[in-house]
Design a protein around this motif. Structure first.
Motif, PDB file in Angstrom:
ATOM      1  N   TYR A 126      39.585  56.461  50.926  1.00 14.51           N
ATOM      2  CA  TYR A 126      41.410  56.060  50.824  1.00 14.51           C
ATOM      3  C   TYR A 126      41.548  56.386  52.846  1.00 14.51           C
ATOM      4  O   TYR A 126      42.150  55.651  53.093  1.00 14.51           O
ATOM      5  CB  TYR A 126      42.150  56.643  50.289  1.00 14.51           C
ATOM      6  N   ALA A 127      41.223  57.962  52.967  1.00  6.92           N
ATOM      7  CA  ALA A 127      41.199  58.287  54.129  1.00  6.92           C
ATOM      8  C   ALA A 127      41.065  57.177  55.141  1.00  6.92           C
ATOM      9  O   ALA A 127      41.045  56.927  56.568  1.00  6.92           O
ATOM     10  CB  ALA A 127      40.965  59.718  54.186  1.00  6.92           C
ATOM     11  N   LEU A 128      39.043  56.535  55.280  1.00  3.13           N
ATOM     12  CA  LEU A 128      39.147  56.138  56.457  1.00  3.13           C
ATOM     13  C   LEU A 128      38.928  54.650  56.017  1.00  3.13           C
ATOM     14  O   LEU A 128      38.935  54.035  57.066  1.00  3.13           O
ATOM     15  CB  LEU A 128      37.177  55.610  55.643  1.00  3.13           C
ATOM     16  N   VAL A 129      40.010  53.900  54.841  1.00  2.00           N
ATOM     17  CA  VAL A 129      40.619  51.958  54.403  1.00  2.00           C
ATOM     18  C   VAL A 129      41.763  52.390  55.443  1.00  2.00           C
ATOM     19  O   VAL A 129      41.912  51.660  56.367  1.00  2.00           O
ATOM     20  CB  VAL A 129      40.371  51.894  53.061  1.00  2.00           C
ATOM     21  N   GLU A 135      50.357  48.799  59.039  1.00  2.00           N
ATOM     22  CA  GLU A 135      50.713  48.477  57.087  1.00  2.00           C
ATOM     23  C   GLU A 135      49.841  47.428  56.133  1.00  2.00           C
ATOM     24  O   GLU A 135      49.986  47.704  55.429  1.00  2.00           O
ATOM     25  CB  GLU A 135      51.500  47.258  57.530  1.00  2.00           C
ATOM     26  N   LYS A 136      48.991  47.083  57.007  1.00  2.00           N
ATOM     27  CA  LYS A 136      47.462  46.466  56.377  1.00  2.00           C
ATOM     28  C   LYS A 136      46.691  47.194  55.692  1.00  2.00           C
ATOM     29  O   LYS A 136      45.813  46.678  54.700  1.00  2.00           O
ATOM     30  CB  LYS A 136      47.030  45.157  57.022  1.00  2.00           C
ATOM     31  N   SER A 137      46.398  48.056  56.578  1.00  2.00           N
ATOM     32  CA  SER A 137      45.649  49.421  56.013  1.00  2.00           C
ATOM     33  C   SER A 137      46.136  50.077  55.236  1.00  2.00           C
ATOM     34  O   SER A 137      45.149  50.365  54.136  1.00  2.00           O
ATOM     35  CB  SER A 137      44.530  49.591  57.375  1.00  2.00           C
ATOM     36  N   ALA A 138      47.194  50.065  55.334  1.00  2.00           N
ATOM     37  CA  ALA A 138      47.647  50.575  54.309  1.00  2.00           C
ATOM     38  C   ALA A 138      48.205  50.649  52.883  1.00  2.00           C
ATOM     39  O   ALA A 138      47.468  50.680  51.849  1.00  2.00           O
ATOM     40  CB  ALA A 138      49.179  51.781  54.541  1.00  2.00           C
ATOM     41  N   ALA A 140      46.053  48.109  51.921  1.00  2.00           N
ATOM     42  CA  ALA A 140      44.861  48.436  51.787  1.00  2.00           C
ATOM     43  C   ALA A 140      44.204  49.462  50.791  1.00  2.00           C
ATOM     44  O   ALA A 140      43.134  49.460  49.569  1.00  2.00           O
ATOM     45  CB  ALA A 140      43.532  47.404  52.213  1.00  2.00           C
ATOM     46  N   GLY A 141      44.168  50.724  51.932  1.00  2.00           N
ATOM     47  CA  GLY A 141      43.868  52.103  51.174  1.00  2.00           C
ATOM     48  C   GLY A 141      44.590  52.682  49.690  1.00  2.00           C
ATOM     49  O   GLY A 141      43.604  52.636  48.662  1.00  2.00           O
ATOM     50  N   MET A 142      46.439  51.536  49.355  1.00  2.00           N
ATOM     51  CA  MET A 142      46.722  51.786  48.520  1.00  2.00           C
ATOM     52  C   MET A 142      45.987  51.226  47.259  1.00  2.00           C
ATOM     53  O   MET A 142      45.759  52.159  46.050  1.00  2.00           O
ATOM     54  CB  MET A 142      48.398  51.633  47.984  1.00  2.00           C
ATOM     55  N   LEU A 143      45.528  50.206  47.683  1.00  3.20           N
ATOM     56  CA  LEU A 143      44.968  49.279  46.750  1.00  3.20           C
ATOM     57  C   LEU A 143      43.444  49.711  45.718  1.00  3.20           C
ATOM     58  O   LEU A 143      43.457  50.370  44.739  1.00  3.20           O
ATOM     59  CB  LEU A 143      44.640  48.153  46.936  1.00  3.20           C
ATOM     60  N   THR A 144      42.960  50.568  46.546  1.00  4.41           N
ATOM     61  CA  THR A 144      41.603  51.264  47.027  1.00  4.41           C
ATOM     62  C   THR A 144      42.133  52.283  45.696  1.00  4.41           C
ATOM     63  O   THR A 144      41.140  52.428  44.939  1.00  4.41           O
ATOM     64  CB  THR A 144      40.900  51.628  48.067  1.00  4.41           C
ATOM     65  N   LEU A 206      37.737  45.675  46.605  1.00  5.99           N
ATOM     66  CA  LEU A 206      36.613  45.820  47.827  1.00  5.99           C
ATOM     67  C   LEU A 206      36.914  44.985  48.804  1.00  5.99           C
ATOM     68  O   LEU A 206      36.460  45.098  50.136  1.00  5.99           O
ATOM     69  CB  LEU A 206      35.059  45.426  46.451  1.00  5.99           C
ATOM     70  N   PRO A 207      37.300  43.486  48.684  1.00  7.64           N
ATOM     71  CA  PRO A 207      37.080  43.037  50.045  1.00  7.64           C
ATOM     72  C   PRO A 207      38.982  43.098  50.810  1.00  7.64           C
ATOM     73  O   PRO A 207      38.383  43.203  51.981  1.00  7.64           O
ATOM     74  CB  PRO A 207      37.824  41.132  50.047  1.00  7.64           C
ATOM     75  N   ALA A 208      39.534  44.272  50.514  1.00  5.53           N
ATOM     76  CA  ALA A 208      40.440  44.559  51.061  1.00  5.53           C
ATOM     77  C   ALA A 208      40.276  45.856  51.483  1.00  5.53           C
ATOM     78  O   ALA A 208      40.757  46.418  52.665  1.00  5.53           O
ATOM     79  CB  ALA A 208      41.757  45.213  50.301  1.00  5.53           C
ATOM     80  N   ALA A 209      39.407  47.003  51.236  1.00  3.57           N
ATOM     81  CA  ALA A 209      38.300  47.741  52.222  1.00  3.57           C
ATOM     82  C   ALA A 209      37.889  47.611  53.579  1.00  3.57           C
ATOM     83  O   ALA A 209      37.848  48.252  53.989  1.00  3.57           O
ATOM     84  CB  ALA A 209      37.964  48.488  50.811  1.00  3.57           C
ATOM     85  N   MET A 210      38.108  46.289  53.563  1.00  2.00           N
ATOM     86  CA  MET A 210      37.639  45.971  54.457  1.00  2.00           C
ATOM     87  C   MET A 210      37.986  46.737  56.054  1.00  2.00           C
ATOM     88  O   MET A 210      37.758  45.599  57.124  1.00  2.00           O
ATOM     89  CB  MET A 210      37.400  44.195  54.876  1.00  2.00           C
ATOM     90  N   ALA A 211      39.253  47.061  55.891  1.00  2.00           N
ATOM     91  CA  ALA A 211      40.253  47.083  56.685  1.00  2.00           C
ATOM     92  C   ALA A 211      40.052  48.817  57.210  1.00  2.00           C
ATOM     93  O   ALA A 211      40.370  48.232  58.652  1.00  2.00           O
ATOM     94  CB  ALA A 211      41.921  47.456  56.151  1.00  2.00           C
TER      95      ALA A 211
END
Length: 576
Positions: A126-129, A135-138, A140-144, A206-211
């Motif tokens: 989560y910290a790395l995503v 906003e996009k990274s946030a 993606a991190g929350m979904l992860t 998994l694709p969202a973590a590409m942020a």
């Protein structure tokens, strides 16, 4: 700046030395058949003991050596890729913590000690995503992190159910768990593995973590986070024999690899295409494991880690060179400007497709032959065949758009293989993508598999691969030179390209329903009955009781007189 350079160099050297050390130990353990178990007792209650356990057998040490080797290359690569980032030190510490958490998962045969590394992977990922703070990274991190929490809860429930055994060292009870009464524990372990390895219906993260930054993607999607679930199922594989869990896992994993292969053919983001190929290969690993071949799954896990990390690192070099664009339609003809990077990228792509005598060939070809030879249902067989063809299709599509094809680069792009650190870090993994498949096959299978199948089934993999390559390349040439016919089938394209609407189902509807339920629960329970019957209610009740006791202890004559009169009245009423 000097500290940054020494940091990535020191990390690479330390992890590289540790990788070769554990690799040597795994060879010794493999030849002698011995393993070591280290156990610390943390607490004891009656017959239950909470222990921290580390196991050093050939499986754990071989996997750990691969993880450390890839991590050392990625950290050295990060020294150039993240050079201009002001939070470089934070990034390096997070990646090292991530590697440490993965090591905890690998070396633990105990569910409680696994949970430490399991939660560590979720938290650090989560910290790395969200490392790039937008906003996009946030999102993606929350979904992860929320998707992975489902697996954490499943591990906690399985810990509670295993309490009846008196120990959480599951590695000693796998033969007992073959019994159907342990079906719930095995189901919970399977759910936790599905969330970490992003199987349906947990595939959206998994694709969202590409942020996350590309070095993180090279590490996470090759040998660490997503492979933790596969590794856990390999450890539990002997308990799954003849269980209903195997059939369920087979269907889910086959659907996942088909869905990911289909989605990658409609995706234009370079990193997401590679992420979807990772998802497809995770489906291959879990599907062959569910057929009863954990050794083949483990071999493909190791060989896939090498060429997938190399593929992500090549993608990072390409993205750097084209001014940060990730859309493959803005690339093309890179082979003229970046021959070394394109050579490594093509090598890893061919290894992914199972090109003969590369690393992926020895594991993937054997997996497909064993799957075709085993007692597999017709639906899973068709999904295997289609997923194999789709893998070659999206690989040829990626090669056409980004490496060969028409030149769609902007005029300000400075494209060259000039970064020595990135090139050197890819060289070791390039050698691994060529030679490690044969080395692993010699090490893990000293006795050959007996493959008995017809000539047609034997050649089917080759035919499907060739057909997929031809269709993939021809379709992309037609799509560039003719009208955009995909707009005529917009709904179908959106469905296949969005992983069967899984990102929408994983975010919008579920989150809204949970928010409404959470608001109602907060009003009725958290701020309602729980407060009245819980802490606040007890506080007011005890406060009144303590005030009465306090006044009684003040030695006041008025209080004693009132008490005496009340007691006298009660006695008179009682006797009257």
């Amino acid at each position: 700046m000097v500290w940054k350079i020494y940091m990535h160099m020191t990390s690479m050297l330390c992890l590289g030395v540790a990788a070769f050390f554990f690799g040597g130990l795994s060879l010794v353990s493999m030849s002698t058949g011995k393993c070591s178990l280290i156990e610390w007792e943390l607490s004891s209650l009656n017959s239950l003991t909470v222990v921290f356990v580390l196991i050093f057998d050939w499986i754990s040490m071989l996997f750990l050596s691969f993880v450390l080797l890839i991590s050392s290359s990625v950290l050295y690569y990060s020294g150039s890729y993240m050079k201009g980032d002001k939070n470089f030190n934070r990034f390096m510490y997070l990646v090292l913590l991530f590697v440490f958490s993965m090591g905890m998962v690998i070396l633990s045969p105990n569910l409680i000690s696994i949970l430490l590394g399991w939660d560590g992977l979720g938290l650090v990922s989560y910290a790395l995503v969200i490392f790039y703070q937008n906003e996009k990274s946030a999102n993606a991190g929350m979904l992860t992190v929320l998707s992975n929490r489902v697996g954490d809860v499943a591990i906690l429930l399985s810990i509670g159910l295993m309490m009846s055994l008196g120990s959480w060292n599951f590695i000693f009870y796998l033969q007992d768990m073959v019994d159907e009464k342990w079906l719930l524990v095995k189901f919970l372990v399977m759910v936790s593995a599905m969330t970490k390895s992003a199987q349906i219906p947990f595939s959206a993260w998994l694709p969202a973590a590409m942020a996350a930054p590309t070095p993180v993607s090279a590490l996470v999607h090759s040998s660490t986070l997503v492979t933790a679930g596969v590794y856990l199922m390999i450890r539990f594989s002997s308990a799954l024999e003849g269980s209903k869990i195997q059939s369920m896992l087979l269907i889910i994993s086959c659907l996942t690899m088909f869905m990911a292969g289909l989605g990658a053919n409609f995706e234009y983001d370079l990193k997401k295409i590679i992420a979807l190929s990772t998802l497809s290969q995770l489906g291959v690993m879990l599907s062959i494991l569910s057929l009863g071949y954990p050794d083949l799954s483990f071999m493909h896990l190791l060989s896939h880690a090498l060429f997938k990390a190399l593929l992500f690192m090549c993608a990072g070099v390409v993205i750097h060179s084209v001014k940060g664009y990730q859309d493959i339609r803005y690339m093309g003809c890179l082979v003229e400007f970046m021959p070394l990077t394109v050579a490594y990228m093509t090598l890893s792509n061919l290894s992914l497709c199972g090109f003969p005598f590369l690393a992926g060939f020895y594991s993937k070809d054997t997996i497909l032959e064993v799957a075709f030879m085993s007692m597999i249902n017709f639906m899973s067989l068709i999904l295997y065949i289609m997923a194999t063809g789709l893998t070659v299709m999206y690989t040829m599509r990626l090669i056409f758009y980004s490496l060969s094809g028409n030149c769609n680069l902007t005029t300000l792009s400075n494209i060259a293989d000039e970064d020595k650190i990135m090139s050197d870090s890819m060289s070791l993994l390039g050698l691994g993508a060529v030679f490690m498949g044969s080395v692993l096959s010699w090490l893990l299978f000293p006795e050959c598999y007996m493959i008995c199948m017809s000539m047609f089934m034997k050649n089917m993999v080759l035919m499907i691969s060739f057909l997929g390559a031809l269709i993939g390349y021809m379709l992309n040439m037609l799509s560039v030179s003719s009208k955009l016919s995909s707009l005529l089938y917009y709904k179908e394209v959106v469905m296949f390209g969005s992983m069967w609407f899984m990102p929408f189902l994983s975010t919008k509807n579920i989150s809204e329903a949970y928010l409404v339920w959470g608001a109602t629960n907060e009003v009725l329970n958290d701020k309602g009955w729980f407060e009245h019957l819980g802490s606040q209610g007890l506080y007011y009740t005890f406060s009144k009781i303590f005030m009465i006791l306090s006044s009684l202890q003040m030695n006041s004559i008025k209080v004693f007189m009132k008490t005496f009169v009340v007691m006298l009245v009660v006695i008179l009423l009682f006797f009257s």
